[in-house]
Write an enzyme that holds these catalytic residues in place. Structure first.
Site, PDB file in Angstrom:
ATOM      1  N   LEU A  91      -4.794   3.714   5.431  1.00 14.27           N
ATOM      2  CA  LEU A  91      -5.368   3.860   4.986  1.00 14.27           C
ATOM      3  C   LEU A  91      -5.263   4.458   3.865  1.00 14.27           C
ATOM      4  O   LEU A  91      -3.929   5.292   4.219  1.00 14.27           O
ATOM      5  CB  LEU A  91      -6.205   4.977   5.456  1.00 14.27           C
ATOM      6  CG  LEU A  91      -6.947   6.204   6.549  1.00 14.27           C
ATOM      7  CD1 LEU A  91      -6.842   6.955   5.173  1.00 14.27           C
ATOM      8  CD2 LEU A  91      -7.339   6.433   7.401  1.00 14.27           C
ATOM      9  N   HIS A  92      -4.865   4.734   2.890  1.00 11.38           N
ATOM     10  CA  HIS A  92      -4.926   5.443   1.339  1.00 11.38           C
ATOM     11  C   HIS A  92      -5.689   5.792   0.600  1.00 11.38           C
ATOM     12  O   HIS A  92      -6.824   4.851   0.185  1.00 11.38           O
ATOM     13  CB  HIS A  92      -3.935   4.599   1.407  1.00 11.38           C
ATOM     14  CG  HIS A  92      -3.624   3.546   0.218  1.00 11.38           C
ATOM     15  ND1 HIS A  92      -4.250   1.950   1.454  1.00 11.38           N
ATOM     16  CD2 HIS A  92      -4.404   3.322  -0.518  1.00 11.38           C
ATOM     17  CE1 HIS A  92      -4.423   0.971   0.930  1.00 11.38           C
ATOM     18  NE2 HIS A  92      -4.955   1.247  -0.044  1.00 11.38           N
TER      19      HIS A  92
END
Length: 181
Positions: A122-123
């Site tokens: 995730l980012h």
């Protein structure tokens, strides 16, 4: 006919596909290489880092990325979540100071159906926006125009990170470091 002049983009056009230094996850491996400037990593904290997007929607398109390899936001524990949020705040401040946008788009692409190209780490995308920055190019020609070289944006925003309270600057090629309590 209008012309778009962006000679610095030739390096991106001629690039080899992929990164030869990365075998598995770009968000796990690039921070470990200790080549922050080269890999566009501009800030770090204990549990996260900030990296400019190689395929930006707008100048200053950054990503706040937890070190933990997961595609599930609920996997982050309280300390990791708070560190990620604090670094995201610092990112808004640095982009504001360095680029003076009129606003921001920010968010996560979670899961296969969300449209992100990397869904297993995730980012959070943080995209500076200016009034009038949307025009016919992305709508009609499926083209975005980036008006500043990534290296120039990196330098301006890195300087803005470095001027924040509590920032440590190890050397000219390293990301700015924050220690949150």
């Amino acid at each position: 006919m209008d012309q778009v002049f962006a000679p610095w983009r030739i390096d991106w056009i001629k690039r080899d596909e992929g990164n030869p230094d990365v075998e598995d996850c770009v968000f796990c491996e690039l921070p470990a290489l200790e080549t922050d400037r080269e890999n566009l990593i501009v800030a770090r904290s204990e549990h996260a880092f900030v990296m400019f997007n190689n395929y930006p929607y707008n100048p200053g398109h950054a990503m706040v990325i937890p070190h933990m390899h997961t595609g599930d936001y609920t996997d982050l524990d309280g300390e990791q979540l708070l560190d990620h949020a604090r670094l995201k705040q610092r990112t808004f401040d640095a982009l504001e100071a360095g680029l003076e946008p009129d606003g921001f788009n920010a968010g996560l692409n979670l899961g296969d159906g969300a449209g992100g190209s990397i869904d297993d780490h995730l980012h959070t995308h943080v995209v500076p926006r200016w009034e009038g920055d949307t025009n016919f190019m992305p709508v009609i020609s499926d083209t975005t125009v980036i008006v500043e070289a990534l290296e120039d944006t990196y330098e301006r925003v890195r300087e803005a990170f470095a001027e924040q309270a509590g920032a440590t600057v190890p050397d000219q090629d390293s990301a700015v470091v924050f220690e949150f309590e």
